[in-house]
Structures are given as structure tokens and as C-alpha cells.
Design an enzyme around this catalytic site. Structure first.
Site, PDB file in Angstrom:
ATOM      1  N   ASP A 270      -4.478  -5.279  11.013  1.00  0.00           N
ATOM      2  CA  ASP A 270      -4.830  -4.574   9.775  1.00  0.00           C
ATOM      3  C   ASP A 270      -4.433  -3.099   9.886  1.00  0.00           C
ATOM      4  O   ASP A 270      -5.176  -2.203   9.484  1.00  0.00           O
ATOM      5  CB  ASP A 270      -6.315  -4.720   9.475  1.00  0.00           C
ATOM      6  CG  ASP A 270      -6.590  -4.755   7.980  1.00  0.00           C
ATOM      7  OD1 ASP A 270      -5.629  -4.934   7.210  1.00  0.00           O
ATOM      8  OD2 ASP A 270      -7.757  -4.583   7.583  1.00  0.00           O
TER       9      ASP A 270
ATOM     10  N   ASN B  59       0.863  -1.179   0.000  1.00  0.00           N
ATOM     11  CA  ASN B  59       0.000   0.000   0.000  1.00  0.00           C
ATOM     12  C   ASN B  59       0.903   1.232   0.000  1.00  0.00           C
ATOM     13  O   ASN B  59       0.998   1.974   0.974  1.00  0.00           O
ATOM     14  CB  ASN B  59      -0.889  -0.042   1.242  1.00  0.00           C
ATOM     15  CG  ASN B  59      -1.821   1.136   1.341  1.00  0.00           C
ATOM     16  OD1 ASN B  59      -2.159   1.754   0.343  1.00  0.00           O
ATOM     17  ND2 ASN B  59      -2.243   1.448   2.556  1.00  0.00           N
TER      18      ASN B  59
ATOM     19  N   GLY C  80      -9.749   2.544   7.178  1.00  0.00           N
ATOM     20  CA  GLY C  80      -8.546   2.050   7.843  1.00  0.00           C
ATOM     21  C   GLY C  80      -8.334   2.614   9.227  1.00  0.00           C
ATOM     22  O   GLY C  80      -8.855   3.673   9.583  1.00  0.00           O
TER      23      GLY C  80
END
Lengths: 309, 417
Positions: free
Chosen positions: B306, B96, B325
């Protein structure tokens, strides 16, 4: 003196029943005022209100502006068809810029659900939600209930069906909350594709047969299909929608009883209701518009009186 | 590095000292003695901490550190410091990044940035070029450079033929392919779980169906191709059932669950708080319960924080515009311990290692020390002061968590707070 339990009007779900009664009693007074030869009161001469419309609106914007002017508030209008984010400025910055010009109250319409709630946490002003995405449109629901009360005497115990695009409708959601708070029974009716899958958990009935729905109700609130909010076709054609969910005079006359027809506007004549229905004595569509001004005056007046404290 | 760890309760079922309190002598990074009362042989660094517990080092299979490209969110160096302070001796870092880590040089860059830290960085390369979902990236070459798996971070591969080819191709070198479980067309413009809360908030829903359809597809593909599939961050009851059935059939599939998907339900979103906007979305209590049961019976192979640091500009906006997120490393242990006992928690934080080819070193004489040090019994309210990440987008902020991490000892480096 009675006052609202909230400092903002962000949605009906944040109100209690007493709040609604207080708003209606105050609106009764203002309805009398706006029917006088001099339609104006000096109540809010010391209050400045910004109307921020980040989404197109005609009647809601006019209604709010008129309500504010009838109360003698100073009014500032800001319209932008696109959200401030797309222009590179955040919503908080846009609003704070306006507030720095000494504004006391913000009336905001915004395409994103929860925009009013978000703003209320980050800026120092009283916020009135004039519609936020598919979330809530509290003043519309208030004026709808007010109009039912005016026509039928009371909202409690009445059966109201909301017909059409429930999925994309802030009007439906606010109406459900408002009607239930006042003791009315609520049904939603429309094609399954336009009814939220879990809406029954709000305690509303779900019906896909319009005739059955109309035979059940005292009041039918006909919603517009919100094509602009759809990412896919939820029904094959307008023609087919009207065949199943449009109200015409023939259908209305064939019912067991005389029901009231409402519409939050703008009407698509010939789609959700035909012209002869919209213009019939059963329709209270223009009463809703007039009551909108009185109800919005009441909301603004009551919130402003909390600011003044 | 020579250390004497005093009076540590060892939580390690693979060790003969499991559930006993011992002193541990470490010389040059290797455990040389474990006894109940050891004296310091010389000027060894002594570690004495309140209610000290020691376990094998923890592993997180999905973290983001921003670098390269999003250094305003976090950097690899600070990310690894965050991981160490949170008890993790190894983390798999997603691609990412900008540019997306999709070639040998990018993997090498990430590894170089991670050198000389207590926590080991395991780069996950993109599955497709620039994570665009069109052409396979150079998987073999990235694998050679040290990529442990291949994943277009939070992007589903919509073309089933591409996923088929990816599984077939990666199986040549035993590569691990991730498939994000989301059918994009069913998601549409959804931003939270489709249920009664999304209805009340007028927010577009992401049906559980979107996740389950994609998992069904991928399991069919895996059955056809063979190979190794990892499904990151599942969130629904049916997903657990589907994977349970696939494992019973003998398919080589593993999956993970994000800790916040175990802990919170979609009711947390009632106030439009964007800190709760995560992907997959927070679901219902039924889903949380099924996910916990899936962890206990081994259907779900690992938990993940995560971890995804995001600067405030991505969160302090209208809900529809906010990015998905949360950071999660710092709160991982404390949150898990509110749901599971200490031994279960440690198991969940260590059992994913094998799938990613990480050696497991039990707390036993002769093994290198790769350990997490913690106190399982304290309760505290998780706040900004507990965040080590550069970004403060923490879903667990203001939650009462249980157990605090002292740090880690790994790679012959002591990293204690």
C-alpha cells in the site's frame, strides 16, 4: 527538593501520583498567597510565557494569565480562533516564531488532540496543555481533584461520577486519569451516544440512569454538552437531554445522601444543572475557579524550576 | 543479456528445483540451463551474492508514485526503481494522481513513462470520472490502453447503484473492479481505529463496522450482478469472515491486506506519531491475527505494501491534519519475514499475479527469467538509508526486519542494488 517527573504538562496520563501530590502541596502554598493583600510573588521574574489559544476560551485563558502574573512572569498572549494550518502557516512555524522572541514556556489550547504532544517534540520550550481537542485538559482535572480534596479531605476512596458528553470531553478523560491515579472510583453517565464505546476498558463504570449514578457517588461532575464538536445530533433535543441527564434541586434533595456538585464551566443553566443547584451550598463551582489559579501557579512554577536547572 | 547466476537457492514450488541450490544460465533473458555447477560459457555476466535466494518476481497490487501531479512525492521512474530494489517485478499503480488517471490518454502516459524499466507498471484506472464517484469513467477504453483494474483510490463508492452498474458494465470485458471498503457516513471525522486507544487519545474513531458494512453491501451487489470484484486492504476480523463466506458461495471476489495492518496495532499511535496514520487504520491484535489466518487459509489473496509516498509537509503536522499513508515497498519483504517463513512470504508476494492477468514464469528451463534475488536471513533495523523513495514517510522506520532484497532481473534487465 522535589520536582516533577516531566518537563511538560501534556496530559494527566504522563504524570505519576507523586507529581499530583507535589502540585497540590505547591498549590496549597499559592492559594495562601493569592488570598493575601499582596497577591503576587516574584518567583518567575526571569521567565517569559506565551499563551497560545487556537480555540476560544474565557476562563482557562484568564486563569492561566492571572496565575502567570501572580508569579511575576512576563506574559505574551496570542489568540486565533482558527488553527494556524488553515492560515497556511504550520503550528511549528507559528510557535517557533514566537519562541525566537526568547519565550521559555508555552501554554497552548488547540482544537486537535495531541497538538501539545506534537509540539513538545519539535520545539524547544516547556509546553503546558490547556486543552487539546477531546484529548486532555490536565490543569482542569488537577483543579477538580484539588477542589474535591479541599472539600472532602482526600480523593482516595471517593466515588466520582462524570455526567454528560463524555465522547467529546477532554475534561472527562483527564479527570478519569487523575482520579484513578489518586485512588478514586470513577463512573461516567450520559446517553449511550455520548459515551465512548470502549471506555469501560479504562476501568470506569458506565451508567445511563442519572438517579442511580447520583445515588452511587460522593461527587458529581456535570459536563457541558459540546454542541460545537458534534458532526451529527447525538440526542433529539436539549429538552429531552435535560429530562434524562439534568440535575435539579428536587432530584438532588431526593438522594440518599448529600453529594458535591462540580462543573468545569461554562454552565448552561437549566440544561445540565438548574440555577438552584448551581447556586446551592452543595455546588463548589466557584471554588473550582479560584483553585484553578492556585493549581496553575503550581504547575507553571514547578515546570519553570525545571527550566531554570 | 547473458547471465550466469551462481549458487542460488531456488524458492519456487512450481519449479522442479524448488528448495535446491543451483547455478542458473540465462541467455537473452531466457533460462537455458539450471544445474548444480555450471561454468561460464564465455563473458556472461556472473552474479554471485551472499546466501543468494531466487524466486519468481514479486507483485504489489497497490502502489502510488505521485506522477503525474504530485512529483514532489515521487515519480514513476523513481517509483519503479524503488520497486525493483525492493524485489517487485510488477506493480499496479493507483490513479492517485493529478489529473486522476481516468481515460485512455492518461493510461498511455503512465505506461510510456514506465518504459524500459526492469519492473513492469500496470496502471489502475479510476472507476469514476476524476474519482468523484458520480459517473463511470471510460473503463473499456482504459482497459484497451492497458489498465488492469479500476479503482477510485481510497475513495469508497457511496452510491450502491453506481457500484452495481460498474460491476455489470466491467463484466462485459472481464474487467476487475475495486471497491474501497469504507462506509463514509459511519467513519464521520474518524482518524484512527475506534477502540480503547482512540478513547485514551481523544481521537475520533473509525469503527470496524464502517469497513464491514461496505463489504456486506458490495458482496450483495456482486451476488446480484456477477462480475469480478477486488476489495483492497481489508483490516478487520469480520471482513475476513465475510469474504471467506462469500468465496464459499462461489462469488468472484478477491481481497488484499496491507502489510502494516498485519504487523502493527493501534497501540503504535499512542504517541500521536503521524507515520502510523494509515487507511484503513491500524486495528487490534485480534484483527491482526485474523488477517494472518486469512492469508494462510487463502481467504485473503494477496498482501500489498500500500505504498504511498507523501512529502514531509503532509506528515509533520497535528495528527488530525496529517495525510493517510506510508511508503512500504522497501520494507515489504523484511516485514513479512518477521511474520511468515520465507516460502510463505514468497507465496504471499507472488500469488496475486493471476488476478491481474500477469503471467507467472516459474524458475524452469525455457522460461523467461522474471525473478527476485534476496538473502532471507539477515536482520537489520530499517532506516532512512534503506529508503529509495523520494519521500520518507515510512511506518516501518526503526523496526527490526528480516531479510534483504538484492534486486530483480526482469524484462531482460538486471536491476541489482
Amino acid at each position: 527538593m522535589s520536582e516533577l517527573s516531566v518537563n511538560h504538562l501534556l496530559g494527566i496520563k504522563y504524570l505519576n501520583e507523586k507529581d499530583i501530590q507535589l502540585i497540590f502541596e505547591t498549590a496549597d502554598h499559592f492559594k495562601e498567597v493569592i488570598n493575601r493583600p499582596i497577591k503576587k510573588v516574584p518567583s518567575l521574574r526571569d521567565i517569559t510565557i506565551a499563551n497560545l489559544f487556537f480555540e476560544n476560551s474565557t476562563r482557562t485563558k484568564l486563569s492561566f494569565e492571572l496565575a502567570e502574573k501572580r508569579l511575576s512572569a512576563d506574559v505574551l498572549n496570542f489568540s486565533s480562533a482558527q488553527s494556524s494550518v488553515k492560515k497556511g502557516e504550520t503550528l511549528i512555524d507559528t510557535v517557533n516564531n514566537i519562541l525566537s522572541m526568547k519565550v521559555d514556556m508555552v501554554v497552548m489550547r488547540h482544537p486537535n488532540p495531541g497538538a501539545g504532544v506534537f509540539l513538545s517534540k519539535h520545539v524547544n520550550a516547556s509546553i503546558v496543555n490547556a486543552g487539546d481537542g477531546a484529548h486532555e485538559h490536565p490543569t482542569q482535572a488537577l483543579l477538580d481533584s484539588y477542589s474535591i480534596r479541599e472539600r472532602l479531605g482526600d480523593v482516595a476512596g471517593k466515588k466520582v461520577v462524570i455526567v454528560g458528553d463524555i465522547l467529546h470531553s477532554r475534561v472527562a478523560l483527564s479527570n478519569i486519569f487523575a482520579l484513578q491515579l489518586q485512588g478514586a472510583e470513577v463512573m461516567v453517565c450520559g446517553p449511550k451516544t455520548l459515551i465512548p464505546r470502549y471506555i469501560h476498558e479504562l476501568g470506569v463504570k458506565v451508567e445511563t440512569d442519572l438517579r442511580k449514578a447520583l445515588n452511587w457517588c460522593d461527587v458529581a461532575n456535570m459536563l457541558r454538552v459540546q454542541n460545537e464538536r458534534m458532526d451529527i445530533s447525538y440526542f433529539p433535543s436539549t429538552r429531552e437531554y435535560t429530562q434524562q441527564f439534568g440535575v435539579n434541586k428536587e432530584l438532588l434533595n431526593s438522594l440518599d445522601k448529600e453529594i458535591i456538585i462540580m462543573h468545569p464551566g461554562p454552565i448552561n443553566r437549566g440544561v445540565e444543572i438548574t440555577s438552584d443547584v448551581a447556586d446551592s451550598k452543595q455546588a463548589i463551582i466557584l471554588d473550582q475557579v479560584q483553585n484553578g489559579v492556585a493549581v496553575r501557579m503550581a504547575v507553571i512554577y514547578l515546570l519553570a524550576s525545571k527550566i531554570k536547572q | 543479456m547473458n547471465i550466469l547466476i551462481k549458487s542460488a537457492t531456488i524458492i519456487d514450488p512450481q519449479s522442479e528445483f524448488h528448495n535446491t541450490t543451483q547455478d542458473i544460465l540465462v541467455e537473452n533473458g531466457v533460462i537455458t540451463k539450471i544445474e548444480s555447477n555450471l561454468t561460464n560459457p564465455g563473458n556472461y555476466q556472473e552474479i554471485t551474492l551472499d546466501n543468494l535466494h531466487v524466486s519468481q518476481g514479486w507483485f504489489d497490487s497497490s502502489v502510488c508514485f505521485g506522477e503525474p501531479g504530485f512529483e514532489e512525492r515521487d515519480t514513476i521512474e523513481n517509483g519503479l526503481k524503488t520497486a525493483a530494489a525492493s524485489g517487485f517485478t510488477a506493480v499496479a499503480m493507483n490513479a492517485n494522481t493529478n489529473p486522476v488517471i481516468d481515460c485512455n490518454a492518461d493510461v498511455t502516459f503512465a505506461k510510456a513513462k514506465a518504459a524500459n524499466q526492469a519492473t513492469s507498471l500496470l496502471p489502475v484506472g479510476a472507476l469514476t470520472v476524476e474519482s468523484k464517484g458520480v459517473d463511470l469513467a471510460e473503463l473499456f477504453d482504459m482497459n484497451t490502453a492497458g489498465a488492469v483494474a479500476f479503482y477510485d483510490y481510497k475513495k469508497s463508492i457511496s452510491n450502491p447503484n453506481l457500484m452495481k452498474i460498474a460491476l455489470q458494465y466491467a463484466s462485459n470485458f472481464n474487467g476487475l473492479v475495486f471497491s474501497f471498503p469504507q462506509e463514509n457516513k459511519v467513519v464521520g471525522h474518524g482518524v484512527m481505529n475506534e477502540h480503547i486507544i482512540s478513547t485514551k487519545l481523544g481521537l475520533k474513531g473509525i469503527p470496524a463496522l464502517a469497513e464491514e458494512l461496505q463489504i456486506v453491501r458490495d458482496l450483495f451487489l456482486l451476488e446480484y450482478t456477477g462480475g469480478k470484484l477486488h476489495i483492497p486492504t481489508i483490516s478487520t476480523q469480520k471482513s475476513v469472515e465475510l469474504i471467506r463466506e462469500a468465496k464459499a458461495k462461489g462469488l468472484d471476489v478477491t481481497c488484499s491486506v496491507a502489510i502494516h495492518n498485519l504487523y502493527f496495532t493501534d497501540e503504535a499511535l499512542t504517541d500521536f506519531n503521524t507515520h502510523f496514520k494509515v487507511l484503513p487504520p491500524l486495528r487490534t491484535q485480534t484483527d491482526c491475527d485474523a488477517l494472518k489466518a486469512g492469508l494462510v487459509d487463502g481467504t485473503i489473496d494477496m498482501v500489498t505494501s500500500d505504498h504511498n509516498p507523501l512529502d514531509v509537509e503532509h506528515k509533520k503536522v497535528e495528527f488530525d491534519h496529517a495525510a493517510y499513508g506510508t511508503i512500504g515497498l522497501e520494507s515489504a519483504f523484511g516485514a513479512l519475514q518477521t511474520l511468515f517463513n520465507t516460502e510463505q512470504t514468497v507465496k504471499l508476494l507472488t500469488q496475486g499475479k493471476g488476478r491481474f492477468g500477469i503471467s507467472e514464469h516459474s524458475i524452469s528451463v525455457g522460461n523467461p527469467l522474471d525473478a527476485t534475488l534476496f538473502n532471507p536471513n539477515t536482520e537489520y533495523v530499517f532506516s532512512k538509508a534503506d529508503m529509495v523513495s523520494k519521500s520518507n514517510n515510512a511506518i516501518f522506520e526503526n523496526e527490526t526486519l528480516k531479510g534483504q532484497v538484492y534486486g530483480i532481473i526482469a524484462n531482460n534487465i538486471i536491476a541489482l542494488k
